[in-house]
Design a protein around this motif. Structure first.
Motif, mmCIF file in Angstrom:
data_model
loop_
_atom_site.group_PDB
_atom_site.id
_atom_site.type_symbol
_atom_site.label_atom_id
_atom_site.label_comp_id
_atom_site.label_asym_id
_atom_site.label_seq_id
_atom_site.Cartn_x
_atom_site.Cartn_y
_atom_site.Cartn_z
ATOM 1 N N CYS A 85 0.563 -1.221 -0.064
ATOM 2 C CA CYS A 85 -0.164 -0.116 0.219
ATOM 3 C C CYS A 85 0.671 1.105 -0.626
ATOM 4 O O CYS A 85 0.584 2.439 0.665
ATOM 5 C CB CYS A 85 -0.623 0.748 1.391
ATOM 6 N N GLY A 86 1.586 1.173 -0.709
ATOM 7 C CA GLY A 86 2.528 3.028 -1.000
ATOM 8 C C GLY A 86 3.872 2.393 0.407
ATOM 9 O O GLY A 86 4.721 3.440 -0.632
ATOM 10 N N GLN A 87 4.145 1.757 1.028
ATOM 11 C CA GLN A 87 5.131 1.543 2.491
ATOM 12 C C GLN A 87 5.929 0.372 2.034
ATOM 13 O O GLN A 87 5.629 -0.681 2.133
ATOM 14 C CB GLN A 87 4.049 1.918 3.448
ATOM 15 N N SER A 88 7.400 0.565 2.665
ATOM 16 C CA SER A 88 8.093 -0.441 2.042
ATOM 17 C C SER A 88 7.691 -1.236 4.166
ATOM 18 O O SER A 88 7.551 -0.224 4.732
ATOM 19 C CB SER A 88 9.179 0.046 2.210
ATOM 20 N N ILE A 89 8.049 -2.380 3.723
ATOM 21 C CA ILE A 89 7.342 -3.374 4.346
ATOM 22 C C ILE A 89 8.857 -4.127 5.363
ATOM 23 O O ILE A 89 8.666 -5.278 5.756
ATOM 24 C CB ILE A 89 6.824 -4.445 4.052
ATOM 25 N N LEU A 90 9.883 -3.407 4.499
ATOM 26 C CA LEU A 90 11.630 -4.756 4.722
ATOM 27 C C LEU A 90 11.847 -4.481 6.098
ATOM 28 O O LEU A 90 12.069 -5.831 6.536
ATOM 29 C CB LEU A 90 12.174 -3.908 3.560
ATOM 30 N N ARG A 91 11.616 -3.904 6.867
ATOM 31 C CA ARG A 91 11.426 -3.805 8.132
ATOM 32 C C ARG A 91 10.855 -4.439 9.041
ATOM 33 O O ARG A 91 10.748 -4.548 10.287
ATOM 34 C CB ARG A 91 12.447 -2.083 8.729
ATOM 35 N N MET A 92 9.322 -4.011 8.471
ATOM 36 C CA MET A 92 8.358 -5.760 9.778
ATOM 37 C C MET A 92 8.428 -7.000 9.140
ATOM 38 O O MET A 92 8.706 -7.516 8.281
ATOM 39 C CB MET A 92 7.419 -4.908 8.411
ATOM 40 N N SER A 93 8.165 -7.938 10.640
ATOM 41 C CA SER A 93 8.372 -8.969 10.559
ATOM 42 C C SER A 93 7.204 -9.366 10.239
ATOM 43 O O SER A 93 6.380 -8.479 9.106
ATOM 44 C CB SER A 93 7.732 -8.975 12.325
ATOM 45 N N ALA A 94 6.878 -11.020 10.075
ATOM 46 C CA ALA A 94 5.759 -11.487 9.502
ATOM 47 C C ALA A 94 4.724 -11.541 10.050
ATOM 48 O O ALA A 94 3.460 -10.616 9.675
ATOM 49 C CB ALA A 94 5.961 -13.322 9.672
ATOM 50 N N ASP A 95 4.606 -11.122 11.755
ATOM 51 C CA ASP A 95 3.769 -10.674 12.289
ATOM 52 C C ASP A 95 3.102 -9.572 12.031
ATOM 53 O O ASP A 95 1.541 -9.294 11.854
ATOM 54 C CB ASP A 95 3.259 -10.980 14.042
ATOM 55 N N GLN A 96 3.582 -8.361 12.008
ATOM 56 C CA GLN A 96 3.041 -7.333 11.812
ATOM 57 C C GLN A 96 2.613 -7.006 10.541
ATOM 58 O O GLN A 96 1.529 -6.378 9.994
ATOM 59 C CB GLN A 96 4.522 -6.049 11.515
ATOM 60 N N ARG A 97 3.104 -7.751 9.086
ATOM 61 C CA ARG A 97 2.735 -8.369 8.173
ATOM 62 C C ARG A 97 1.164 -8.198 8.200
ATOM 63 O O ARG A 97 0.532 -7.719 7.068
ATOM 64 C CB ARG A 97 3.730 -8.476 7.557
ATOM 65 N N ALA A 98 1.147 -9.001 8.921
ATOM 66 C CA ALA A 98 0.184 -10.357 8.869
ATOM 67 C C ALA A 98 -0.790 -9.057 9.483
ATOM 68 O O ALA A 98 -2.186 -8.977 8.893
ATOM 69 C CB ALA A 98 -0.555 -11.071 9.658
ATOM 70 N N ARG A 99 -0.239 -8.569 10.478
ATOM 71 C CA ARG A 99 -1.546 -7.783 10.732
ATOM 72 C C ARG A 99 -2.417 -6.769 10.529
ATOM 73 O O ARG A 99 -3.015 -5.370 9.953
ATOM 74 C CB ARG A 99 -0.682 -7.165 12.081
ATOM 75 N N ALA A 100 -1.142 -6.038 9.427
ATOM 76 C CA ALA A 100 -1.103 -4.341 8.338
ATOM 77 C C ALA A 100 -2.005 -5.136 7.102
ATOM 78 O O ALA A 100 -2.787 -4.233 6.800
ATOM 79 C CB ALA A 100 0.201 -4.206 7.889
ATOM 80 N N GLY A 101 -2.504 -6.260 6.758
ATOM 81 C CA GLY A 101 -3.056 -6.392 5.918
ATOM 82 C C GLY A 101 -2.837 -7.985 4.939
ATOM 83 O O GLY A 101 -3.624 -8.072 3.914
ATOM 84 N N ILE A 102 -1.965 -8.780 4.696
ATOM 85 C CA ILE A 102 -1.180 -9.572 4.358
ATOM 86 C C ILE A 102 -2.010 -11.140 4.871
ATOM 87 O O ILE A 102 -1.808 -11.283 5.757
ATOM 88 C CB ILE A 102 0.259 -9.598 3.853
ATOM 89 N N GLY A 103 -2.704 -11.700 4.107
ATOM 90 C CA GLY A 103 -3.064 -13.063 4.378
ATOM 91 C C GLY A 103 -3.028 -13.962 3.619
ATOM 92 O O GLY A 103 -2.190 -13.915 2.446
ATOM 93 N N TYR A 104 -2.260 -15.269 3.639
ATOM 94 C CA TYR A 104 -1.317 -15.900 3.469
ATOM 95 C C TYR A 104 -1.371 -17.463 4.592
ATOM 96 O O TYR A 104 -2.172 -17.916 5.384
ATOM 97 C CB TYR A 104 0.079 -16.040 4.506
ATOM 98 N N VAL A 105 -1.960 -18.462 2.573
ATOM 99 C CA VAL A 105 -2.488 -19.551 2.972
ATOM 100 C C VAL A 105 -1.240 -20.451 2.359
ATOM 101 O O VAL A 105 -1.370 -20.132 0.882
ATOM 102 C CB VAL A 105 -3.565 -19.784 2.006
ATOM 103 N N PRO A 106 -0.531 -20.316 2.925
ATOM 104 C CA PRO A 106 1.023 -21.614 2.191
ATOM 105 C C PRO A 106 0.294 -23.457 1.555
ATOM 106 O O PRO A 106 -0.366 -23.565 2.160
ATOM 107 C CB PRO A 106 1.541 -21.798 4.079
ATOM 108 N N GLN A 107 1.365 -23.542 1.071
ATOM 109 C CA GLN A 107 0.847 -24.278 0.353
ATOM 110 C C GLN A 107 1.346 -26.067 1.939
ATOM 111 O O GLN A 107 2.173 -25.930 2.579
ATOM 112 C CB GLN A 107 2.490 -24.952 -0.322
ATOM 113 N N GLY A 108 0.347 -26.504 1.700
ATOM 114 C CA GLY A 108 0.414 -28.007 2.803
ATOM 115 C C GLY A 108 -0.812 -26.629 3.945
ATOM 116 O O GLY A 108 -1.336 -27.665 4.355
ATOM 117 N N ARG A 109 -1.070 -25.456 3.806
ATOM 118 C CA ARG A 109 -2.765 -25.500 4.112
ATOM 119 C C ARG A 109 -2.246 -24.631 5.754
ATOM 120 O O ARG A 109 -3.092 -23.710 6.471
ATOM 121 C CB ARG A 109 -4.349 -25.740 4.069
ATOM 122 N N ASP A 110 -1.475 -25.607 6.620
ATOM 123 C CA ASP A 110 -1.046 -25.205 8.151
ATOM 124 C C ASP A 110 -2.593 -25.235 9.195
ATOM 125 O O ASP A 110 -2.507 -24.210 9.327
ATOM 126 C CB ASP A 110 -0.534 -24.209 8.019
#
Length: 285
Positions: A85-110
């Motif tokens: 959404c126009g902002q760099s997320i390189l310094r954000m952790s995985a959980d911060q990215r998830a809370r920011a609005g990235i939903g991930y369904v990995p291979q194997g579903r988990d």
């Protein structure tokens, strides 16, 4: 003086405004990622806008899943940029990215196999603190997309079929209210011979089906996933990034595609440009 006034009047008329350029929900530029000392991604570029489905395609081992893991923050990157959404997320952790609005369904579903369907869904709500009317509305939305989940709420996740587990995994991701939904091989675990029949054949399936008819059941599961992806795109204005091996599935649901080879994007375009020739040259083994 009249001529001078005319000049002034003309000069003060506002110039027509140019149309605003939409900011991609996710934009990846010159992305490089190493795993175990080996270079996997060698300068990947891609972007996904709201309201579109983008298919990331390629042979096994070319870096598709690594690209997804780099975007979500699961895999550290060596170089390049990732904007959300126009902002760099390189310094954000995985959980911060998830809370920011990235939903991930990995291979194997988990999914959690020993939790019930209802408990799996509650995890998505609790983690993002969705309660009351908001939670009820979110659940109603996923039940509308995947009606079978409402019927299977007391069942353990581990006893569901592959297609049903995939529906549960996508539903759980949607409960986090993402802006970007990332799906890694959503048809994995469903018979390849069935997936090849997606398209017009699937639309002609008869209902109701016999409970013992395994082929019809698998076809219905793939069709439900396909229709859910289309509905999510149209109704929720999400950006969807999809890794998928099956060309017919991508042609059915995607707007654009990127094809990868050896850690780089080799060709991209509208889904109409995903011709048999492109498939032969860039995707077939």
């Amino acid at each position: 003086m009249e001529r001078s006034t005319d000049v002034i009047t003309t000069a003060t008329n506002p110039a027509p405004s140019e149309p605003a350029i939409a900011v991609p929900v996710v934009a990846v530029s010159r992305l490089e990622t190493d795993i175990g000392g080996s270079r996997i991604l060698r300068g990947v570029n891609l972007e996904v806008h709201a309201g579109e489905v983008v298919a990331l395609m390629g042979r096994n081992g070319v870096g598709k899943t690594t690209t997804l893991r780099s975007i979500t923050g699961v895999q550290p990157v060596r170089a390049g940029t990732i904007s959300f959404c126009g902002q760099s997320i390189l310094r954000m952790s995985a959980d911060q990215r998830a809370r920011a609005g990235i939903g991930y369904v990995p291979q194997g579903r988990d999914i959690f196999p020993h939790l019930t369907v209802e408990e799996n869904l509650q995890v998505g709500l609790v983690v993002h603190a969705r309660k009351g009317a908001d939670a009820r509305a979110a659940l109603a939305r996923v039940y509308d997309l995947f009606p079978i989940l409402k019927d299977f709420l007391p069942r353990k996740g581990g006893v569901l079929s592959g297609g049903q587990q995939q529906q549960l995994a996508i539903a759980r991701a949607l409960l986090t209210n993402p802006k970007l939904l990332i799906l890694d091989e959503p048809t994995e675990g469903i018979q390849p011979s069935i997936i090849d029949q997606i398209g017009d054949t699937l639309k002609k399936l008869k209902t109701p089906r016999a409970p013992s008819d395994v082929i019809d059941e698998a076809q219905q599961e793939v069709e439900r996933i396909k229709q859910a992806v289309k509905h999510i795109k149209e109704e929720h204005s999400l950006a969807i990034l999809l890794v998928e091996q099956y060309v017919d599935f991508c042609r059915e649901v995607a707007d654009r595609f990127y094809a990868m080879d050896r850690g780089v994007v080799t060709i991209s375009g509208s889904i109409a440009e995903l011709t048999d020739e492109v498939v032969r040259d860039h995707l077939q083994v």
